[in-house]
Motif scaffolding. Sequence first.
Motif, PDB file in Angstrom:
ATOM      1  N   ALA A 246      27.083 -26.417 -18.610  1.00  0.00           N
ATOM      2  CA  ALA A 246      27.956 -25.620 -17.633  1.00  0.00           C
ATOM      3  C   ALA A 246      27.242 -24.884 -16.587  1.00  0.00           C
ATOM      4  O   ALA A 246      26.043 -24.773 -16.548  1.00  0.00           O
ATOM      5  CB  ALA A 246      28.741 -24.740 -18.559  1.00  0.00           C
TER       6      ALA A 246
ATOM      7  N   LYS B  57      32.603 -17.398 -14.446  1.00  0.00           N
ATOM      8  CA  LYS B  57      33.506 -18.014 -15.388  1.00  0.00           C
ATOM      9  C   LYS B  57      32.170 -19.282 -15.829  1.00  0.00           C
ATOM     10  O   LYS B  57      31.824 -19.730 -14.850  1.00  0.00           O
ATOM     11  CB  LYS B  57      34.646 -18.602 -15.358  1.00  0.00           C
ATOM     12  CG  LYS B  57      35.661 -17.363 -15.033  1.00  0.00           C
ATOM     13  CD  LYS B  57      37.243 -17.839 -15.197  1.00  0.00           C
ATOM     14  CE  LYS B  57      38.122 -16.971 -15.003  1.00  0.00           C
ATOM     15  NZ  LYS B  57      39.669 -17.526 -14.658  1.00  0.00           N
TER      16      LYS B  57
ATOM     17  N   ARG C 221      31.554 -23.052 -16.412  1.00  0.00           N
ATOM     18  CA  ARG C 221      32.750 -24.291 -15.897  1.00  0.00           C
ATOM     19  C   ARG C 221      32.030 -25.475 -16.657  1.00  0.00           C
ATOM     20  O   ARG C 221      30.723 -25.887 -16.275  1.00  0.00           O
ATOM     21  CB  ARG C 221      32.897 -24.397 -14.447  1.00  0.00           C
ATOM     22  CG  ARG C 221      33.086 -23.035 -13.630  1.00  0.00           C
ATOM     23  CD  ARG C 221      34.644 -22.746 -13.899  1.00  0.00           C
ATOM     24  NE  ARG C 221      35.029 -21.560 -13.304  1.00  0.00           N
ATOM     25  CZ  ARG C 221      36.312 -21.217 -13.070  1.00  0.00           C
ATOM     26  NH1 ARG C 221      37.331 -21.780 -13.594  1.00  0.00           N
ATOM     27  NH2 ARG C 221      36.554 -20.170 -12.383  1.00  0.00           N
TER      28      ARG C 221
ATOM     29  N   VAL D 288      32.447 -30.584 -12.531  1.00  0.00           N
ATOM     30  CA  VAL D 288      32.830 -29.524 -13.788  1.00  0.00           C
ATOM     31  C   VAL D 288      34.378 -29.280 -13.584  1.00  0.00           C
ATOM     32  O   VAL D 288      34.980 -29.309 -12.936  1.00  0.00           O
ATOM     33  CB  VAL D 288      31.951 -28.223 -13.373  1.00  0.00           C
ATOM     34  CG1 VAL D 288      30.527 -28.518 -13.418  1.00  0.00           C
ATOM     35  CG2 VAL D 288      32.564 -27.483 -12.046  1.00  0.00           C
ATOM     36  N   ASP D 289      34.813 -28.671 -14.877  1.00  0.00           N
ATOM     37  CA  ASP D 289      35.976 -28.702 -15.153  1.00  0.00           C
ATOM     38  C   ASP D 289      36.501 -27.142 -14.660  1.00  0.00           C
ATOM     39  O   ASP D 289      35.851 -26.008 -15.191  1.00  0.00           O
ATOM     40  CB  ASP D 289      36.353 -28.733 -16.708  1.00  0.00           C
ATOM     41  CG  ASP D 289      37.750 -28.743 -16.833  1.00  0.00           C
ATOM     42  OD1 ASP D 289      38.566 -28.377 -16.164  1.00  0.00           O
ATOM     43  OD2 ASP D 289      38.382 -29.296 -18.081  1.00  0.00           O
ATOM     44  N   LEU D 290      37.441 -27.038 -13.798  1.00  0.00           N
ATOM     45  CA  LEU D 290      37.738 -25.559 -13.283  1.00  0.00           C
ATOM     46  C   LEU D 290      38.923 -25.076 -13.990  1.00  0.00           C
ATOM     47  O   LEU D 290      39.425 -23.787 -13.588  1.00  0.00           O
ATOM     48  CB  LEU D 290      37.891 -25.701 -11.684  1.00  0.00           C
ATOM     49  CG  LEU D 290      37.060 -26.002 -10.958  1.00  0.00           C
ATOM     50  CD1 LEU D 290      37.094 -26.135  -9.273  1.00  0.00           C
ATOM     51  CD2 LEU D 290      35.633 -24.850 -10.915  1.00  0.00           C
TER      52      LEU D 290
END
Length: 388
Positions: free
Chosen positions: A305, A311, A313, A326-328
């Motif tokens: 990540a 945060k 991600r 990356v996943d937001l």
Amino acid sequence: MSRLPLGPAETVVDLAAIRANARLLRATAGVPLVAVVKADGYGHGAIASARAAQQGGADWIGTATVEEALALRAAGIQGPMLCWIGGPDADYAAAAAAGIDVSAHGVAQLDAMAAADAGRTEPARVQLKLDTGMSRAGAGRGEWAALFARAAEGERDGTWRITGIWTHPACADEPEHPANDRQEQAFREALVLAGEHGLRPELRHFANSATALLRPSARFDAVRCGIALYGLDPAPGQATDIGLVPAMTVHAPLALVKDLAPGDAVSYGHRWVAEHATTVGLIPLGYGDGIPRHASSPAAVQPAAVGIGGKRRPIRGTVCMDQFVVDLGGDRPEVGSDVVVFGPPGAGGPTAQDWAEAAGTINYEIVTRIGGRTARTYVGGLDEQDPT
């Protein structure tokens, strides 16, 4: 979807951390510190790292190759210096002229050093590398007597001075492994045999970073610290926290934010498919810059990540040569936002150890391989511009 002009990805190296780590390691071990700056200082920059380590009290500088050591001398790095890999074409004459200690792994290598140093009026500085159970470089037990005899002969005729005898542990990050006892005992036996041949080296050294922290009996006359110098744990979960500070932080700008619908697949091989609507971000770094492709493997226990806006991600899909996704999680941070790829705890992202665990490797590899198109910047005092 939105885009903005991007600045370069950046590797920030904190020289104050390296200085502080050197002081901690020297104080903890209680013996001279050989600061290892091979492989361009484990990705931190060899010249700046060597200077910072010396400012922090390191007594010696260690490199792998003669060429690395000569480059440090050319950059003005003075003081005791040891290198340990010399192939058939190694420039032993130049090393001797520069006052660099070279390592001999056998009689043939000593003979090559003698030929290279023919005609010198000052003895060369040579250390003897022993194999006590790693089955890598170094003279094996059956060669010790011949090696010590040839080394003593060269001392008598003034060809060299044997300044050190050393070995390297194979299982130092596993303190209960029986190989540690076996290797230390073998090294002690070798030192007795060396003494019987009349050798009295300045340094007897065994310990790498993990051994320096975990095995006081093996500290001998010096410890060789590489990864710990840069603030990373050489034996995760084993070593006592002495306050080492990671010196490297890798940043990149967020290059793009994109909406995904359920069923949209990401990157080569479509190894990740969105189960529900989400947003993803593009990070302009890839395996061409040292980001491990296998950190995105579906087999990873926990995907790697980055940190964006405080945060974590997670990576989605395959890491590419120049970029990864990356996943937001539905968030839409501003394009150009700072992405902390990894750094010290508290830097707003994961650590190099987190990446190592995701990639099934060691933190050494994570920091050492970073490079490619990333710009290196120094903070924390001297050498704030990359001297390379």
